[in-house]
Design a protein around this motif. Structure first.
Motif, PDB file in Angstrom:
ATOM      1  N   UNK A 141       0.870  -1.176   0.000  1.00 49.25           N
ATOM      2  CA  UNK A 141       0.000   0.000   0.000  1.00 49.25           C
ATOM      3  C   UNK A 141       0.912   1.233   0.000  1.00 49.25           C
ATOM      4  N   UNK A 142       0.582   2.230  -0.825  1.00 47.70           N
ATOM      5  CA  UNK A 142       1.332   3.484  -0.783  1.00 47.70           C
ATOM      6  C   UNK A 142       0.754   4.300   0.369  1.00 47.70           C
ATOM      7  N   UNK A 143       1.578   4.548   1.392  1.00 41.18           N
ATOM      8  CA  UNK A 143       1.076   5.205   2.603  1.00 41.18           C
ATOM      9  C   UNK A 143       1.669   6.594   2.828  1.00 41.18           C
ATOM     10  N   UNK A 144       2.707   6.943   2.083  1.00 39.86           N
ATOM     11  CA  UNK A 144       3.370   8.235   2.276  1.00 39.86           C
ATOM     12  C   UNK A 144       3.991   8.705   0.980  1.00 39.86           C
ATOM     13  N   UNK A 145       4.300   9.982   0.973  1.00 37.67           N
ATOM     14  CA  UNK A 145       5.070  10.569  -0.112  1.00 37.67           C
ATOM     15  C   UNK A 145       5.889  11.677   0.525  1.00 37.67           C
ATOM     16  N   UNK A 146       7.144  11.779   0.130  1.00 41.47           N
ATOM     17  CA  UNK A 146       8.017  12.762   0.750  1.00 41.47           C
ATOM     18  C   UNK A 146       9.006  13.284  -0.289  1.00 41.47           C
ATOM     19  N   UNK A 147       9.304  14.574  -0.213  1.00 42.64           N
ATOM     20  CA  UNK A 147      10.331  15.143  -1.084  1.00 42.64           C
ATOM     21  C   UNK A 147      11.650  15.137  -0.319  1.00 42.64           C
ATOM     22  N   UNK A 148      12.677  14.606  -0.970  1.00 46.65           N
ATOM     23  CA  UNK A 148      14.004  14.549  -0.356  1.00 46.65           C
ATOM     24  C   UNK A 148      14.999  15.263  -1.269  1.00 46.65           C
ATOM     25  N   UNK A 149      16.160  15.561  -0.732  1.00 48.05           N
ATOM     26  CA  UNK A 149      17.215  16.184  -1.525  1.00 48.05           C
ATOM     27  C   UNK A 149      18.386  15.216  -1.617  1.00 48.05           C
ATOM     28  N   UNK A 150      18.814  14.963  -2.844  1.00 42.74           N
ATOM     29  CA  UNK A 150      19.999  14.144  -3.101  1.00 42.74           C
ATOM     30  C   UNK A 150      20.930  15.045  -3.917  1.00 42.74           C
ATOM     31  N   UNK A 151      22.104  15.309  -3.369  1.00 46.44           N
ATOM     32  CA  UNK A 151      22.982  16.284  -4.019  1.00 46.44           C
ATOM     33  C   UNK A 151      22.331  17.648  -3.881  1.00 46.44           C
ATOM     34  N   UNK A 152      22.058  18.277  -5.005  1.00 51.52           N
ATOM     35  CA  UNK A 152      21.407  19.592  -5.002  1.00 51.52           C
ATOM     36  C   UNK A 152      19.989  19.530  -5.544  1.00 51.52           C
ATOM     37  N   UNK A 153      19.479  18.339  -5.790  1.00 57.43           N
ATOM     38  CA  UNK A 153      18.185  18.216  -6.465  1.00 57.43           C
ATOM     39  C   UNK A 153      17.138  17.563  -5.572  1.00 57.43           C
ATOM     40  N   UNK A 154      15.879  17.886  -5.881  1.00 54.45           N
ATOM     41  CA  UNK A 154      14.739  17.354  -5.137  1.00 54.45           C
ATOM     42  C   UNK A 154      14.159  16.146  -5.868  1.00 54.45           C
ATOM     43  N   UNK A 155      13.758  15.158  -5.063  1.00 60.15           N
ATOM     44  CA  UNK A 155      13.170  13.938  -5.596  1.00 60.15           C
ATOM     45  C   UNK A 155      12.001  13.540  -4.715  1.00 60.15           C
ATOM     46  N   UNK A 156      11.039  12.861  -5.307  1.00 58.11           N
ATOM     47  CA  UNK A 156       9.907  12.365  -4.526  1.00 58.11           C
ATOM     48  C   UNK A 156      10.136  10.887  -4.224  1.00 58.11           C
ATOM     49  N   UNK A 157       9.978  10.556  -2.951  1.00 51.39           N
ATOM     50  CA  UNK A 157      10.033   9.159  -2.519  1.00 51.39           C
ATOM     51  C   UNK A 157       8.617   8.711  -2.185  1.00 51.39           C
ATOM     52  N   UNK A 158       8.317   7.482  -2.518  1.00 46.68           N
ATOM     53  CA  UNK A 158       7.045   6.868  -2.148  1.00 46.68           C
ATOM     54  C   UNK A 158       7.305   5.951  -0.957  1.00 46.68           C
ATOM     55  N   UNK A 159       6.437   6.043   0.030  1.00 44.81           N
ATOM     56  CA  UNK A 159       6.517   5.174   1.184  1.00 44.81           C
ATOM     57  C   UNK A 159       5.531   4.036   1.015  1.00 44.81           C
ATOM     58  N   UNK A 160       6.036   2.822   0.959  1.00 43.35           N
ATOM     59  CA  UNK A 160       5.211   1.639   0.745  1.00 43.35           C
ATOM     60  C   UNK A 160       5.115   0.843   2.040  1.00 43.35           C
ATOM     61  N   UNK A 161       3.955   0.256   2.264  1.00 46.67           N
ATOM     62  CA  UNK A 161       3.780  -0.599   3.440  1.00 46.67           C
ATOM     63  C   UNK A 161       3.291  -1.960   2.986  1.00 46.67           C
ATOM     64  N   UNK A 162       4.039  -2.958   3.400  1.00 42.43           N
ATOM     65  CA  UNK A 162       3.737  -4.341   3.059  1.00 42.43           C
ATOM     66  C   UNK A 162       3.369  -5.086   4.326  1.00 42.43           C
ATOM     67  N   UNK A 163       2.214  -5.725   4.335  1.00 45.30           N
ATOM     68  CA  UNK A 163       1.845  -6.588   5.468  1.00 45.30           C
ATOM     69  C   UNK A 163       2.579  -7.899   5.326  1.00 45.30           C
ATOM     70  N   UNK A 164       3.123  -8.384   6.452  1.00 47.64           N
ATOM     71  CA  UNK A 164       3.914  -9.627   6.408  1.00 47.64           C
ATOM     72  C   UNK A 164       3.081 -10.818   6.808  1.00 47.64           C
TER      73      UNK A 164
END
Length: 164
Positions: A141-164
């Motif tokens: 399930x996609x539960x989050x989204x966050x903008x991060x900085x790598x080097x000098x640029x912005x990227x969007x990360x998706x937070x996924x949740x997997x039930x075990x």
């Protein structure tokens, strides 16, 4: 080709660091700036992995029959406290992708988290990472989204949740 899987030890720090840098440079080429990728240092990653492997950890390596590290996965307690378990990292050398190593490392990561009593696995993945289809095959399930900085640029990360 035959591959072996085991808990990582301190002597694996150099091999893990090399896989970490090489896989970033191949996986994120065309996504993350070439300047940033060129700045990645096996020596710096080795120091990080020596620290991690010197503590209580749940890092698994995949090696060739000759003991060369070709992939690794690291899991543990989810860092924000919102969920139980987290996949911190899973990386493979490009030439060893598509051979089932990633699936085996992922499966062993799930087993490690279950052994810790966790019922879920949180995963951060860059939205532009084509390899994210690997994670989606497990129906998270996609539960989050966050903008991060790598080097000098912005990227969007998706937070996924997997039930075990």
């Amino acid at each position: 080709m035959e591959f072996h899987y085991r808990k990582a030890c301190l002597a694996d720090a150099d091999g893990i660091a090399a896989v970490h840098v090489e896989s970033w440079q191949s996986t994120y080429r065309g996504i993350v700036s070439d300047r940033y990728l060129a700045s990645l240092s096996v020596e710096e990653k080795k120091v990080k992995w020596e620290r991690i492997l010197s503590e209580d950890h749940h890092t698994i390596v995949s090696t060739t029959k000759d003991g060369v590290v070709v992939g690794f996965a690291s899991v543990g307690k989810e860092r924000s406290g919102e969920y139980e378990g987290e996949l911190y990292a899973i990386y493979l050398v490009k030439e060893y992708q598509g051979k089932g190593i990633g699936r085996e490392l992922f499966s062993r990561s799930i087993s490690s988290l279950k052994a810790l009593g966790y019922h879920d696995m949180f995963i951060w993945v860059l939205r532009e990472n084509a390899s994210k289809t690997f994670y989606y095959s497990y129906k998270p399930e996609i539960v989050k989204e966050e903008t991060i900085i790598i080097g000098d640029e912005r990227y969007v990360e998706e937070g996924l949740l997997l039930s075990l």
